[in-house]
Design an enzyme around this catalytic site. Sequence first.
Site, mmCIF file in Angstrom:
data_model
loop_
_atom_site.group_PDB
_atom_site.id
_atom_site.type_symbol
_atom_site.label_atom_id
_atom_site.label_comp_id
_atom_site.label_asym_id
_atom_site.label_seq_id
_atom_site.Cartn_x
_atom_site.Cartn_y
_atom_site.Cartn_z
ATOM 1 N N HIS A 109 0.751 -1.202 0.118
ATOM 2 C CA HIS A 109 0.109 0.007 -0.230
ATOM 3 C C HIS A 109 1.011 1.179 0.049
ATOM 4 C CE1 HIS A 109 -3.212 2.727 0.947
ATOM 5 N NE2 HIS A 109 -2.460 3.205 1.894
ATOM 6 N N GLU A 176 -10.344 2.562 3.425
ATOM 7 C CA GLU A 176 -9.100 1.946 3.915
ATOM 8 C C GLU A 176 -9.571 0.522 4.680
ATOM 9 O OE1 GLU A 176 -6.317 4.577 5.062
ATOM 10 O OE2 GLU A 176 -5.608 5.473 3.186
HETATM 11 CA CA CA Z 1 -5.329 4.573 7.286
#
Ligand code: CA
Length: 375
Positions: A109, A176
């Site tokens: 990420h 997220e």
């Molecule tokens: Ca976050």
Amino acid sequence: MNELFGLTNLPYGVYSVDGSPARCATRLGDHVVDLATLLGDPDDAVFARPTLNAFMAQGRQRWDEVRAAITAALADGLPADGVHAIDDVTLHLPFEVADYVDFYASEHHASNLGRLFRPDNPDPLLPNWKHLPVSYTGRAGSVVVSGTDVVRPCGQRKAPDAEVPTFGPSTRLDIEAELGFVVGVGNEMGTPIAGADADQHLFGVVLFNDWSARDIQAWEYVPLGPHLGKSFASTISPWVVPLAALDAARVDTPTQEPAVLPYLALDRPWGLDIDLEVEWNGTVVSRPPYSSLYWSPAQMLAHLTVNGAPTRTGDLFASGTISGPAKDQVGSFIERGEGFLEDGDEVVLRATAPGADGTRIGFGECRGRITKARA
Ligand code: CA
């Protein structure tokens, strides 16, 4: 029976039924079991309460005793009293959130975001990333329980080619997919927690959706980090899976190279083999693997306190977006590159992990729906 909530799971939550006061519970199959009643005193001062905090503050030995007592009490099935079908109850925020910190522990990420936010930089990771678990302190007061609607945030945003910023509803609203780690027993100010002692402090794990307004974030985050692009809402699952239920899910983290400084060193840095899924408007669009995360939760806690900062019962730290190497393993929509959330969209996070005795355990749901902006 729902096999993801068998005797090897026994998560903790808070429920109410028909408007009665909220109380602590565990879950067996698709039933919620009142803990005070199960353990023999319906007026118990610790469990006949609307949060888990009093229990969380009692520490590892008591957590182990209670888990053993619940396991024994439910070994022959559901008891006669204090049991409700899960569809008949309201599930509440399970603990009062004290302080909240968000980490950034997924190398995939961080690399994906680095390429998007700093396209001219040859290394997508910043120089500090493999030396410390990068994080920022967020807003505990906007952590909400699964099922709470999320109002589209308004704020400043400035397109790269625009001369001046504008104000309005975010047009790049994202998710997220993360895990949240719940601190049961904190540390005294001035006394850090060693990574090897993390098990004495960590109570359990929740699913965590760190809703993120990418347009607000991109304009505000230099030089002090994310703020209003994140602080409007974060959603957690209503069940806290005890760390003890995740013994069988422990795995080694990926190799940490270069070597970390001594305060972050562990004999075997541990991660968790937890498989997440991200459902967007009824379709599973991603399956992020938590096992790919670079930093151990124990290292996150050690780092969080190494300067002497105190933690306390109810502190919550999130892992950061969980992304695997493949496009169908990413934990945010900006990494997919196929659009952002519209009003009315609903996102549900789920996860499972190996439990004891070859079982599989579940985390329940972390659900949120976007409603239109109010400004
Ligand atoms: Ca976050």
